[in-house]
Design a protein around this motif. Structure first.
Motif, PDB file in Angstrom:
ATOM      1  N   LEU A  41       0.832  -1.199   0.000  1.00 50.14           N
ATOM      2  CA  LEU A  41       0.000   0.000   0.000  1.00 50.14           C
ATOM      3  C   LEU A  41       0.869   1.252   0.000  1.00 50.14           C
ATOM      4  CD1 LEU A  41      -3.020   0.717   0.007  1.00 50.14           C
ATOM      5  CD2 LEU A  41      -2.864   1.003   2.484  1.00 50.14           C
ATOM      6  N   GLU A  42       1.968   1.210   0.705  1.00 48.65           N
ATOM      7  CA  GLU A  42       2.889   2.346   0.724  1.00 48.65           C
ATOM      8  C   GLU A  42       3.499   2.569  -0.654  1.00 48.65           C
ATOM      9  OE1 GLU A  42       5.258   5.505   1.548  1.00 48.65           O
ATOM     10  OE2 GLU A  42       3.598   4.704   2.745  1.00 48.65           O
ATOM     11  N   LEU A  43       3.862   1.502  -1.332  1.00 45.96           N
ATOM     12  CA  LEU A  43       4.398   1.640  -2.687  1.00 45.96           C
ATOM     13  C   LEU A  43       3.352   2.218  -3.641  1.00 45.96           C
ATOM     14  CD1 LEU A  43       6.426  -1.694  -2.980  1.00 45.96           C
ATOM     15  CD2 LEU A  43       7.376   0.633  -3.048  1.00 45.96           C
ATOM     16  N   ALA A  44       2.104   1.768  -3.514  1.00 44.41           N
ATOM     17  CA  ALA A  44       1.031   2.330  -4.342  1.00 44.41           C
ATOM     18  C   ALA A  44       0.894   3.823  -4.103  1.00 44.41           C
ATOM     19  CB  ALA A  44      -0.286   1.610  -4.051  1.00 44.41           C
ATOM     20  N   SER A  45       0.988   4.228  -2.846  1.00 39.83           N
ATOM     21  CA  SER A  45       0.903   5.645  -2.504  1.00 39.83           C
ATOM     22  C   SER A  45       2.010   6.441  -3.190  1.00 39.83           C
ATOM     23  CB  SER A  45       0.994   5.817  -0.985  1.00 39.83           C
ATOM     24  OG  SER A  45       1.142   7.168  -0.630  1.00 39.83           O
ATOM     25  N   GLN A  46       3.225   5.916  -3.182  1.00 35.37           N
ATOM     26  CA  GLN A  46       4.338   6.620  -3.814  1.00 35.37           C
ATOM     27  C   GLN A  46       4.087   6.839  -5.307  1.00 35.37           C
ATOM     28  OE1 GLN A  46       8.099   4.697  -2.992  1.00 35.37           O
ATOM     29  NE2 GLN A  46       7.567   4.351  -0.839  1.00 35.37           N
ATOM     30  N   LEU A  47       3.605   5.797  -5.978  1.00 33.58           N
ATOM     31  CA  LEU A  47       3.360   5.911  -7.417  1.00 33.58           C
ATOM     32  C   LEU A  47       2.241   6.904  -7.716  1.00 33.58           C
ATOM     33  CD1 LEU A  47       3.626   2.173  -8.535  1.00 33.58           C
ATOM     34  CD2 LEU A  47       5.368   3.951  -8.685  1.00 33.58           C
ATOM     35  N   LEU A  48       1.182   6.855  -6.935  1.00 35.56           N
ATOM     36  CA  LEU A  48       0.058   7.752  -7.184  1.00 35.56           C
ATOM     37  C   LEU A  48       0.412   9.199  -6.880  1.00 35.56           C
ATOM     38  CD1 LEU A  48      -2.854   5.527  -5.873  1.00 35.56           C
ATOM     39  CD2 LEU A  48      -2.300   6.090  -8.249  1.00 35.56           C
ATOM     40  N   ASP A  49       1.249   9.419  -5.897  1.00 35.06           N
ATOM     41  CA  ASP A  49       1.698  10.785  -5.618  1.00 35.06           C
ATOM     42  C   ASP A  49       2.514  11.342  -6.784  1.00 35.06           C
ATOM     43  OD1 ASP A  49       0.396  10.854  -3.193  1.00 35.06           O
ATOM     44  OD2 ASP A  49       2.187  10.385  -2.005  1.00 35.06           O
TER      45      ASP A  49
END
Length: 678
Positions: A499-507
């Motif tokens: 979930l943290e990796l997904a957040s990085q990409l979406l940011d």
């Protein structure tokens, strides 16, 4: 001097020995064209493309043609899968000039990259005449050439513009899209349109979600009929599983034999969801076999999934896959050979070329007598062994970030549904378990590879090969598809790092790709400047970058509880809504995500010590509404927001169901959970 020998693209490597002085796409190539004062010839294709191979054999391997190209042009070879941004710009130009597109794509441009003449495949004689005409026009009619280029750039700039009309995604809009698809549906053969006929995977995903929301029997029947027709057709490999790119006819008989990762990933999702919603045995088998194809044929151990299997074998289409009745008898013996010919519709006349036939499933086997199914499975195994002794198609083994994201999401869904329907009483339970194990391993390999190799300094790279990441920057579809995949991995594993990796990409997507109207460009604001900045909102062979990133934003918002990501998704979808109303066939993934937003989406958290075997978890996956997210594990599990501050009631497994950030009461029984999801 051919400069492709060190390329990471298998497609470029196919041309490394051509007598053409090829350049890869680079600033130096355009500088060389400017220095020599000659036009640029840009040839775009991909490794599994049949007509790309034909044009290569006819023209690019020919010394005389190569001399003409070398004398009067700087020739650049582009892998469209490695550089989708370059492909998008020049495909728009090709469509604007010719009314159609496709690969190989042949573009003549000025030394600054401005296209002034475009086309696709040219036979050798035509190509020779074209080279002469363009060279003459460049020398003698330069002003007219430059004016033509300026007009093309103006046209494609408008085609790729942002800032147009917006509208909300409403139930009425999605109902109208479903009705439009129904009006274009081929009631005889399934699917939409005529030949060539492509698997309409994203439209089918939308119709399944539309059926869930509305109860529409028509939407479900379109999916069921189309899925059955494709599964029984030659487009589906009846021996090893996996779907070809498209059918050259309207009835799914003869495929264009290349097998693409993205098609099979999206079709795996369709058959998995049809199986989940109906329990259909054919859908179950095809989902299993497609997952097995991905794991067996495209998975690269320690990396991810390869891009494709070639359309040709030793330069011949269908050499690996087509059969005569005599060949069936040779492989199986007289009795089983004739039985197989009837089962697979292999005729003396043939359904393909030179009296050959592509195997189709002409009889029902999924609901047949156990003895018939056993005989069919035995025949399939023996034919596959015989086919394995034939020459095999080449594999394009580069790893594309977006397509691996699609595969990860599809396999995660397949594993959830396979667990729901797991039963030791099934006659092929061991086979299903085996496929689930290898698919799970391949999925985890791919996710780890994307996280460790493709993420470089916080930014995503588009491709890798043999464990080495390539230079091309990720485009919007990479960020969207990989972020959605990481959200799927979070749900499947309960690990917070995904979930943290997904957040990085979406940011990064929101910071670097966002457009002023709420939509998105396909390239980052600091990416290489092309003649236009692409921003295509339509879903074609794969989800558009815009649809993909919206899907990830919706899933991430539901999993994290962070409202701003949902607001960004709604704003982006509003830029696609006017197109959905007019062109439903080309907005299937956007409509699929729209159904999730309209549904809620539901957020389901199951507090349990045993996520793998808890009946509440199985019920959540079995009855999940469109686009729902589900996590299961112990309360306050680190990095899992949906499990935070949610205790088990009276020491029992407990389900928490929310919709749009508004929650129902926690429940501990399957019946109560199903009622909340109904």
């Amino acid at each position: 001097m051919n400069r492709l020998a060190n390329a990471t693209s298998p497609y470029l490597l196919q041309h490394a020995d051509n007598p053409v002085d090829w350049w890869p796409w680079c600033e130096e190539a355009f500088a060389e064209a400017k220095r020599r004062d000659v036009p640029v010839l840009i040839s775009v294709g991909y490794a599994a493309c049949h007509w790309c191979h034909v044009m290569a054999h006819e023209s690019f391997e020919n010394e005389g043609v190569a001399q003409l190209m070398n004398d009067d042009f700087v020739s650049i070879k582009v892998d469209r899968e490695e550089r989708p941004d370059v492909d998008a710009v020049y495909m728009t130009a090709t469509q604007a000039m010719t009314g159609q597109g496709g690969w190989p794509m042949t573009v003549f441009a000025t030394p600054d990259g401005t296209p002034f003449f475009c086309g696709t495949y040219f036979p050798r004689a035509n190509f020779i005449r074209l080279l002469g005409s363009v060279a003459t026009a460049w020398r003698d009619q330069r002003e007219a050439v430059l004016q033509q280029g300026a007009a093309v750039v103006e046209a494609i700039g408008g085609a790729q513009a942002v800032g147009g009309l917006t509208a909300p995604f409403t139930a009425e809009l999605l109902d109208a899209a479903a009705a439009q698809l129904a009006s274009e549906y081929d009631r005889t053969n399934g699917g939409f349109g005529g030949a060539p006929k492509f698997p309409p995977h994203m439209n089918l995903l939308f119709l399944l979600r539309h059926h869930q929301r509305t109860g529409s029997a028509q939407s479900l029947e379109i999916v069921r009929h189309t899925c059955e027709a494709m599964a029984r057709g030659g487009i589906n490999d009846q021996l090893a599983g996996g779907f070809a790119r498209y059918s050259v006819d309207a009835h799914w008989t003869v495929p264009h034999f290349e097998k693409m990762l993205y098609d099979n990933a999206l079709l795996l999702r369709v058959y998995t969801q049809l199986w989940r919603l109906t329990g259909d045995r054919l859908a179950r088998r095809v989902a299993r076999d497609t997952a097995r194809f991905l794991a067996d044929e495209l998975h690269k151990p320690g990396e991810g999934f390869a891009s494709a299997l070639d359309a040709d074998t030793e330069g011949v289409e269908g050499l690996t896959y087509a059969w005569t009745a005599a060949q069936l008898v040779e492989a199986l013996g007289e009795e089983d050979g004739r039985w197989a010919a009837d089962l697979f519709a292999v005729t003396d006349e043939g359904t393909f070329e030179h009296g050959m036939s592509v195997l189709r499933l002409a009889r029902d086997v999924d609901d047949a007598d156990p003895a018939v199914r056993a005989r069919w499975q035995g025949v399939v195994g023996r034919l596959l062994a015989a086919r394995d002794a034939r020459p095999q198609p080449a594999r394009d083994d580069k790893v594309v970030a977006a397509w691996n994201g699609l595969a990860i999401t599809a396999i995660a869904e397949f594993l959830q549904v396979a667990a729901v329907y797991a039963s030791p009483d099934d006659e092929d339970a061991n086979l299903m378990d085996g496929v689930a194990i290898v698919a799970d391993g391949a999925m985890r390999d791919a996710a780890e590879h994307l996280a460790k190799v493709h993420l470089v300094d916080g930014r995503l790279r588009r491709v890798s090969r043999n464990g080495v990441v390539g230079e091309p920057a990720g485009v919007l579809e990479d960020y969207g598809c990989v972020a959605e995949a990481f959200c799927a991995m979070h749900q499947l594993t309960g690990e917070g790092r995904w979930l943290e990796l997904a957040s990085q990409l979406l940011d990064v997507a929101l910071a670097r790709f966002a457009a002023p109207d709420g939509g998105f460009f396909d390239t980052a604001d600091d990416a290489e400047r092309l003649v236009t900045r692409p921003a295509d909102p339509t879903d074609n062979a794969t989800p558009s970058g815009r649809s993909a990133v919206v899907a990830a934003l919706v899933a991430y918002s539901a999993l994290s509880g962070e409202v701003r990501y949902r607001e960004a998704a709604e704003a982006a979808l509003s830029t696609v809504a006017p197109i959905v109303g007019r062109h439903a066939r080309f907005t299937g993934y956007a409509a699929t995500v729209g159904e999730a937003l309209l549904s809620g989406p539901y957020e389901i958290a199951v507090v349990t010590d045993d996520p793998a075997d808890d009946p509440l978890v199985a019920a959540a996956h079995r009855y999940a509404p469109p686009g729902a997210v589900t996590v299961a594990g112990r309360t306050d599990q680190p990095g899992v927001p949906l499990l935070a501050d949610r205790p088990a009631l009276n020491g029992r497994s407990t389900a928490y169901v929310c919709r749009g950030f508004v929650c129902d009461r926690p429940v501990t029984s399957v019946d109560d959970l199903v009622a909340q999801l109904g």
